[in-house]
Design a protein around this motif. Sequence first.
Motif, PDB file in Angstrom:
ATOM      1  N   HIS A 257      24.143  -5.256  50.770  1.00 18.35           N
ATOM      2  CA  HIS A 257      23.173  -4.888  50.832  1.00 18.35           C
ATOM      3  C   HIS A 257      22.412  -4.466  49.514  1.00 18.35           C
ATOM      4  O   HIS A 257      21.448  -3.957  49.368  1.00 18.35           O
ATOM      5  CB  HIS A 257      23.022  -3.464  51.778  1.00 18.35           C
ATOM      6  CG  HIS A 257      23.313  -3.743  53.184  1.00 18.35           C
ATOM      7  ND1 HIS A 257      22.485  -4.275  53.846  1.00 18.35           N
ATOM      8  CD2 HIS A 257      24.725  -3.413  53.680  1.00 18.35           C
ATOM      9  CE1 HIS A 257      23.097  -4.292  55.288  1.00 18.35           C
ATOM     10  NE2 HIS A 257      24.336  -3.818  55.056  1.00 18.35           N
ATOM     11  N   GLY A 258      23.000  -4.717  48.242  1.00 18.33           N
ATOM     12  CA  GLY A 258      22.574  -4.679  47.054  1.00 18.33           C
ATOM     13  C   GLY A 258      22.227  -3.160  46.625  1.00 18.33           C
ATOM     14  O   GLY A 258      21.319  -3.142  46.056  1.00 18.33           O
ATOM     15  N   GLY A 259      22.829  -2.368  47.165  1.00 13.05           N
ATOM     16  CA  GLY A 259      22.624  -0.848  46.810  1.00 13.05           C
ATOM     17  C   GLY A 259      23.451  -0.369  45.737  1.00 13.05           C
ATOM     18  O   GLY A 259      23.819  -0.993  44.850  1.00 13.05           O
ATOM     19  N   THR A 260      23.479   1.094  45.617  1.00 10.45           N
ATOM     20  CA  THR A 260      23.841   1.709  44.449  1.00 10.45           C
ATOM     21  C   THR A 260      25.124   2.646  45.204  1.00 10.45           C
ATOM     22  O   THR A 260      24.832   3.107  46.123  1.00 10.45           O
ATOM     23  CB  THR A 260      22.992   2.401  43.901  1.00 10.45           C
ATOM     24  OG1 THR A 260      21.966   1.603  43.227  1.00 10.45           O
ATOM     25  CG2 THR A 260      23.760   3.401  42.792  1.00 10.45           C
ATOM     26  N   LEU A 261      26.426   2.700  44.522  1.00 10.29           N
ATOM     27  CA  LEU A 261      27.258   3.810  44.855  1.00 10.29           C
ATOM     28  C   LEU A 261      27.243   4.753  43.957  1.00 10.29           C
ATOM     29  O   LEU A 261      27.191   4.753  42.742  1.00 10.29           O
ATOM     30  CB  LEU A 261      28.549   3.044  44.735  1.00 10.29           C
ATOM     31  CG  LEU A 261      29.028   1.841  45.757  1.00 10.29           C
ATOM     32  CD1 LEU A 261      30.181   1.220  45.462  1.00 10.29           C
ATOM     33  CD2 LEU A 261      28.904   2.334  47.258  1.00 10.29           C
ATOM     34  N   VAL A 262      27.290   6.159  44.647  1.00 11.39           N
ATOM     35  CA  VAL A 262      27.334   7.327  44.022  1.00 11.39           C
ATOM     36  C   VAL A 262      28.730   7.737  44.245  1.00 11.39           C
ATOM     37  O   VAL A 262      28.968   8.086  45.258  1.00 11.39           O
ATOM     38  CB  VAL A 262      26.236   8.219  44.362  1.00 11.39           C
ATOM     39  CG1 VAL A 262      26.175   9.529  43.528  1.00 11.39           C
ATOM     40  CG2 VAL A 262      24.725   7.731  44.368  1.00 11.39           C
ATOM     41  N   LEU A 263      29.385   8.065  43.243  1.00 12.53           N
ATOM     42  CA  LEU A 263      31.002   8.305  43.298  1.00 12.53           C
ATOM     43  C   LEU A 263      31.477   9.706  42.743  1.00 12.53           C
ATOM     44  O   LEU A 263      31.069   9.760  41.763  1.00 12.53           O
ATOM     45  CB  LEU A 263      31.843   7.105  42.800  1.00 12.53           C
ATOM     46  CG  LEU A 263      31.606   5.685  43.636  1.00 12.53           C
ATOM     47  CD1 LEU A 263      32.221   4.518  42.886  1.00 12.53           C
ATOM     48  CD2 LEU A 263      31.841   5.551  45.131  1.00 12.53           C
ATOM     49  N   LEU A 264      32.304  10.535  43.561  1.00  9.90           N
ATOM     50  CA  LEU A 264      32.872  11.390  42.885  1.00  9.90           C
ATOM     51  C   LEU A 264      34.320  11.138  42.772  1.00  9.90           C
ATOM     52  O   LEU A 264      34.894  10.787  44.003  1.00  9.90           O
ATOM     53  CB  LEU A 264      32.866  12.844  43.758  1.00  9.90           C
ATOM     54  CG  LEU A 264      31.381  13.355  44.215  1.00  9.90           C
ATOM     55  CD1 LEU A 264      31.283  14.204  44.943  1.00  9.90           C
ATOM     56  CD2 LEU A 264      30.511  13.406  42.833  1.00  9.90           C
ATOM     57  N   ASP A 265      35.237  11.301  41.930  1.00  8.18           N
ATOM     58  CA  ASP A 265      36.536  10.977  41.855  1.00  8.18           C
ATOM     59  C   ASP A 265      37.354  11.982  42.515  1.00  8.18           C
ATOM     60  O   ASP A 265      38.600  11.701  42.686  1.00  8.18           O
ATOM     61  CB  ASP A 265      37.042  10.860  40.364  1.00  8.18           C
ATOM     62  CG  ASP A 265      37.180  12.292  39.581  1.00  8.18           C
ATOM     63  OD1 ASP A 265      36.824  13.166  40.159  1.00  8.18           O
ATOM     64  OD2 ASP A 265      37.728  12.182  38.351  1.00  8.18           O
ATOM     65  N   HIS A 266      36.739  13.111  42.878  1.00  4.76           N
ATOM     66  CA  HIS A 266      37.188  14.101  43.723  1.00  4.76           C
ATOM     67  C   HIS A 266      36.567  14.962  44.587  1.00  4.76           C
ATOM     68  O   HIS A 266      35.408  15.526  43.852  1.00  4.76           O
ATOM     69  CB  HIS A 266      38.370  15.008  42.964  1.00  4.76           C
ATOM     70  CG  HIS A 266      38.970  16.140  43.750  1.00  4.76           C
ATOM     71  ND1 HIS A 266      39.893  15.893  44.636  1.00  4.76           N
ATOM     72  CD2 HIS A 266      38.862  17.460  43.511  1.00  4.76           C
ATOM     73  CE1 HIS A 266      40.394  17.162  45.186  1.00  4.76           C
ATOM     74  NE2 HIS A 266      39.769  17.924  44.463  1.00  4.76           N
ATOM     75  N   PHE A 267      36.569  15.016  45.649  1.00  5.57           N
ATOM     76  CA  PHE A 267      35.535  16.021  46.528  1.00  5.57           C
ATOM     77  C   PHE A 267      35.798  17.331  46.469  1.00  5.57           C
ATOM     78  O   PHE A 267      36.782  17.857  46.574  1.00  5.57           O
ATOM     79  CB  PHE A 267      35.709  15.616  47.985  1.00  5.57           C
ATOM     80  CG  PHE A 267      34.834  16.565  48.890  1.00  5.57           C
ATOM     81  CD1 PHE A 267      33.374  16.474  49.067  1.00  5.57           C
ATOM     82  CD2 PHE A 267      35.427  17.626  49.343  1.00  5.57           C
ATOM     83  CE1 PHE A 267      32.946  17.255  49.881  1.00  5.57           C
ATOM     84  CE2 PHE A 267      34.631  18.618  50.264  1.00  5.57           C
ATOM     85  CZ  PHE A 267      33.359  18.279  50.349  1.00  5.57           C
ATOM     86  N   THR A 268      34.542  18.058  46.152  1.00  8.59           N
ATOM     87  CA  THR A 268      34.481  19.497  46.343  1.00  8.59           C
ATOM     88  C   THR A 268      33.126  19.703  46.872  1.00  8.59           C
ATOM     89  O   THR A 268      32.196  18.792  46.419  1.00  8.59           O
ATOM     90  CB  THR A 268      34.576  20.456  44.933  1.00  8.59           C
ATOM     91  OG1 THR A 268      33.302  20.047  44.091  1.00  8.59           O
ATOM     92  CG2 THR A 268      36.038  20.033  44.169  1.00  8.59           C
ATOM     93  N   ALA A 269      32.967  20.743  47.601  1.00 10.40           N
ATOM     94  CA  ALA A 269      31.402  21.226  48.130  1.00 10.40           C
ATOM     95  C   ALA A 269      30.521  21.097  47.067  1.00 10.40           C
ATOM     96  O   ALA A 269      29.265  20.618  46.979  1.00 10.40           O
ATOM     97  CB  ALA A 269      31.582  22.478  48.940  1.00 10.40           C
ATOM     98  N   GLU A 270      30.989  21.931  45.912  1.00 12.50           N
ATOM     99  CA  GLU A 270      29.900  22.154  44.860  1.00 12.50           C
ATOM    100  C   GLU A 270      29.551  20.555  44.192  1.00 12.50           C
ATOM    101  O   GLU A 270      28.442  20.281  43.793  1.00 12.50           O
ATOM    102  CB  GLU A 270      30.559  22.998  43.741  1.00 12.50           C
ATOM    103  CG  GLU A 270      30.787  24.438  44.325  1.00 12.50           C
ATOM    104  CD  GLU A 270      32.009  24.642  45.129  1.00 12.50           C
ATOM    105  OE1 GLU A 270      32.434  25.820  45.404  1.00 12.50           O
ATOM    106  OE2 GLU A 270      33.011  23.409  45.218  1.00 12.50           O
ATOM    107  N   ALA A 271      30.479  20.036  43.850  1.00 14.91           N
ATOM    108  CA  ALA A 271      30.173  18.527  43.334  1.00 14.91           C
ATOM    109  C   ALA A 271      29.271  17.690  44.293  1.00 14.91           C
ATOM    110  O   ALA A 271      28.529  17.108  43.795  1.00 14.91           O
ATOM    111  CB  ALA A 271      31.579  17.931  43.078  1.00 14.91           C
ATOM    112  N   ALA A 272      29.503  17.559  45.437  1.00 12.94           N
ATOM    113  CA  ALA A 272      28.752  16.895  46.488  1.00 12.94           C
ATOM    114  C   ALA A 272      27.474  17.420  46.522  1.00 12.94           C
ATOM    115  O   ALA A 272      26.543  16.687  46.447  1.00 12.94           O
ATOM    116  CB  ALA A 272      29.405  17.017  47.837  1.00 12.94           C
TER     117      ALA A 272
END
Length: 558
Positions: A257-272
């Motif tokens: 789909h030619g999109g963009t990936l937004v990535l967190l190396d570790h999930f936390t609610a604050e980071a999300a």
Amino acid sequence: MTVTLHDLLPARLRRSWAVDAAVPDLDVYSLYRARQIADPHRTAILDAKGKLCYTAMDRKVRSLAVGLRGLGIRPGEVVAVQLPNGRNAVIADLAIAAVGAVALPFPVGRGSLEAECLLRRARAVAVIAAVEHRGNTHAADLYALSPTLPALRHVIAAGKGGTAPEGTIPLADLLRSDPADFVAERPDPDSPARILVSSGSEAEPKMIAYSHNALAGGRGNFLGSLLPDDTPPRCLFLVPLASAYGSNGTAVTLARHGGTLVLLDHFTAEAALAAIREHRPTHVLGVPTMVRMMLERLDAESTSQDGTASPDELPAPTALVLGGSILDETTAEKARRAFRCPVVNLYGSADGVNCHTGLAMEPPESQGPGVVAGRPDPQVAEIRIMEPDSDGLREAAEGAVGEIAARGPMTPHCYVGSPDLDARYRTPDGWVRTGDLGFLDKEGVLHVVGRLKDVVIRGGANISPAEVERELTAHPLVRDVVCVGVPDELMGERLAACVVPHAAEQPTLDSLCELLMERGLERRKHPERLLLVGELPLTPAGKPDRKAVQKRCAAEAV
């Protein structure tokens, strides 16, 4: 010797989807390359290191592909990847596809025993792993396993310069290869591209082989159905790209789909929540437990007195896509209000099934028991309800509850190194048996009722934990809940509820059972044990760890 990956779907049927343009009929790297040529400066990755455009990433992919080829990696061989969410994981995905090899990603945090099992059964010839991530030293640990893995020739260590453990190959060295030396393989789009890992209910993790067309085509059609127009998506992945759910990252969001990936190396609610505010993703992909944690954080923000941003300031995504476990209506409704967007209930698994509720702001009305999973899309996976027959399986009567089976463009090849699973879960004409129970109502909408195996047997009576969990989430003091069976000398098993309280006030077992009575759940299905915890233990893939919960409940629940 390279692992044999048979395609258990009839070849003529597989080819028919390419002829009918249900799949793009190109390998994953070629799809990505076409997207890069069409829009060379589009942002591909937003991660902790910042932005990376399609062209800059393609140079890194080409360099790594040259480096892998220099190590002797050949088409059809399996290369494992154990990296956190970030650009290196995506570069590895595409480089492995570019040399015609088969990627075997699995999440960081999985222990060495499980990693050894995966690498041995897949006969992986190389593994790319993190030097260090959140206290785990995966590269060193995997190198220590290499004497027991005769197929494993190389351990490639991803980390800061000079930190690669002795005996491993620094990923940075391979990324310095000359991209001008790169010549891409052109694998058959119906040949294996990736092995998905699922913990499932087996003693060892299941591994399922997917082709380029099944990933970018069938799974790509799933994400395509959630795109309201031709604008490329910007997807925030809260789950690991190395999980089965995360396979919608590289091959689907980017290549298809030619999109963009937004990535967190570790999930936390604050980071999300910070990523949503900063990067304004169109789609947020996670599991219900993660969203419940985010909702609690939003509640805390709204009552704070220190000027913190309020929930109303969250930019509304196109959709919040939740899968991996049952999504109850209480969580869905809270999320719709907080994020001001449709909440998509995704029913799917690594085994080859997918169905979802779509972009409607209001969910479909239920016409019976179970959780509404939406109307099956034959461009992704056709769904049938099956029941036992003297000759094996037959299609169940209309509206009857039976085992959910799926077949379509996303159908995988086979289970890896597990002919017993192929025999148990695949039919001769290519249908995948899910082990889930459900029915199709008169409108053709799928309802998921429970799992054949996830049943607690109390004194000979079957209890579906999913059914009880779904009702308990309506309790005002329950933020999250998992129900499991615990051994009992008299009854065989009793149902225990492991609850994360929503506030300082804690629910009691009596109050939980009172709610279940009000909601019409018969008494024999009520939990008889209660364990209160601050957070649910999660698997490396981000799902509630039911085995860990069961162990704790057996020891601590009262």
